[in-house]
Design an enzyme around this catalytic site. Structure first.
Site, short mmCIF file in Angstrom:
data_model
loop_
_atom_site.label_atom_id
_atom_site.label_comp_id
_atom_site.label_asym_id
_atom_site.label_seq_id
_atom_site.Cartn_x
_atom_site.Cartn_y
_atom_site.Cartn_z
CG ASP A 145 -0.20 -0.29 2.51
OD1 ASP A 145 0.46 0.63 3.02
OD2 ASP A 145 -0.27 -1.43 2.99
CG ASP A 148 3.15 -3.04 6.26
OD1 ASP A 148 2.28 -3.45 7.05
OD2 ASP A 148 2.96 -2.13 5.44
N1 AG3 Z 1 -1.08 -4.88 8.11
C1 AG3 Z 1 -2.14 -5.63 8.70
C2 AG3 Z 1 -2.18 -5.84 10.13
C3 AG3 Z 1 -3.11 -6.97 10.48
C4 AG3 Z 1 -4.54 -6.59 10.69
N2 AG3 Z 1 -5.29 -7.74 11.07
C5 AG3 Z 1 -6.62 -7.86 11.07
N3 AG3 Z 1 -7.38 -6.88 10.79
N4 AG3 Z 1 -7.16 -9.01 11.35
C6 AG3 Z 1 -1.50 -3.66 7.59
C7 AG3 Z 1 -0.80 -3.22 6.39
C8 AG3 Z 1 -0.73 -1.75 6.30
N5 AG3 Z 1 0.36 -1.29 5.53
#
Ligand code: AG3
Length: 279
Positions: free
Chosen positions: A86, A155
Site C-alpha cells: 500500500d 508489514d
Molecule cells: N497490516 C495488517 C495488520 C493486520 C490486521 N489484522 C486484522 N485486521 N485481522 C496492515 C498493512 C498496512 N500497511
C-alpha cells in the site's frame, strides 16, 4: 438500508463497521482485495476479509512501524520492507532525508495498483526514485541477500495465507543475515489478547537470534482488540531509546500524528499481562 462490513476476528469476537459503499472488490493470485467507504474512518482496505487500514487511522500503524526503528538506529540509509504494497511505510520512511534507498518486496502487485488508485495519499511515494519495487516472495528474496540492510520492516497481513511464512524461525534467520552488523528488524505481531501463542513464539525466536529483542505496542481501533504489538530484534542499538543523533531533532515538519519521542519510549512499557507472555 444500512450496510455493514464484518470482520470475524477470532471466531468468537469480531468488528463491525458501517459502510457507505463498496468501491472495489477483486481477487488477485494471492488474496481477495476490497475497498470500502466507511462512515467513521473514510476509505478502508481489506485483504481476505481482514482490515488493513482506514484513511482515518492508518497513521498510527504506519508511523509506529517506521519511526521506532528509524530513530533507534544511528544511520538507517538502506531499508527493506516486506509486504507493505500500500506504500504507507515507504511514505513514513521517506519523510526522513537520511533514508537513501528502500527495497519494497511485495508478493501481490495488485495491492500496489489498488492502493495507488484508492489511497493516493498513502501510496504517494511508491514511485519515488529512492524506491525499488520487487514483485516477489519476501521469503525467497531474503535468502538471496547478505549484510546489506540497516533496517528490515515486515508489514504483513495476519499469519494465514500468503503471510504465514513471515512468522517462522527460518524467515527470521534470513532477515538476520540480510542485515548489516548494526541492523534492526521489526515486524507487526498481532494482538496480545488474541494471538498469545504467536507473540510468545515470535519473541522467543527473535530473542534467540538477536542480541536485543523487545516488544512495543500501539492503539489501533480497527484491528482485533485495538491493542497491537510489534516485535523488534536488534544487533546493536537499544530499540526503546532514541538514538542520540536525533535527540534534538525537530519533529514538527514530519506531519506526525501519533509518534513522538515520548511515545517512542512509553510504547515499550508493557502492561503486566503482556510482559508475562514474553517470559
Ligand atoms: N497490516 C495488517 C495488520 C493486520 C490486521 N489484522 C486484522 N485486521 N485481522 C496492515 C498493512 C498496512 N500497511
Amino acid at each position: 438500508m444500512e450496510a455493514w462490513f464484518f470482520e470475524n476476528q477470532t471466531g468468537n469476537f469480531g468488528i463491525k463497521i458501517r459502510i457507505k459503499s463498496i468501491l472495489y472488490h477483486g481477487k488477485s493470485d494471492f488474496q481477495e482485495i476490497s475497498v470500502y467507504d466507511t462512515y467513521e474512518f473514510g476509505k478502508m482496505l481489506v485483504l481476505d476479509n481482514a482490515v488493513m487500514f482506514t484513511d482515518g487511522n492508518e497513521f498510527i500503524y504506519h508511523e509506529m512501524l517506521s519511526f521506532i526503528p528509524l530513530f533507534a538506529h544511528k544511520k538507517p540509509e538502506n531499508i527493506l520492507i516486506i509486504g507493505g504494497g500500500d506504500g504507507g511505510i515507504i511514505r513514513e520512511c521517506l519523510k526522513n532525508n537520511f533514508v537513501k534507498h528502500i527495497d519494497l518486496v511485495e508478493i501481490d502487485g495488485e495491492v500496489i495498483e489498488v492502493s495507488k488508485k484508492f489511497f493516493p495519499q498513502i501510496a504517494s511515494q511508491i514511485d519515488n526514485k529512492k524506491v525499488s519495487v520487487k514483485l516477489e516472495d519476501g521469503i525467497k528474496y531474503l535468502k538471496t541477500v547478505n549484510n546489506i540492510y540497516d533496517i528490515i520492516i515486515i508489514d504483513s497481513t495476519d499469519p494465514v495465507g500468503p503471510a504465514e511464512g513471515l512468522f517462522t524461525k527460518d524467515f527470521y534467520e534470513s532477515a538476520y543475515n540480510a542485515l548489516k552488523e548494526d541492523g534492526m528488524f521489526v515486524a507487526q505481531t498481532e494482538s496480545p489478547f488474541f494471538n498469545k501463542k504467536l507473540i510468545k513464539d515470535v519473541n522467543h525466536i527473535i530473542n534467540n537470534i538477536y542480541k536485543i529483542s523487545m516488544m512495543y505496542y500501539a492503539m489501533i481501533p480497527v484491528y482485533p482488540s485495538g491493542l497491537w504489538s510489534f516485535t523488534v530484534g536488534s544487533k546493536k542499538y537499544q530499540p526503546n531509546k532514541i538514538n542520540e543523533v536525533y535527540k534534538n531533532i525537530d519533529l514538527s515538519s514530519l506531519d506526525l500524528k501519533y509518534y513522538s519521542h515520548e511515545i517512542h519510549i512509553s510504547s515499550f512499557i508493557l502492561p503486566k499481562f503482556i510482559k508475562e507472555l514474553l517470559n
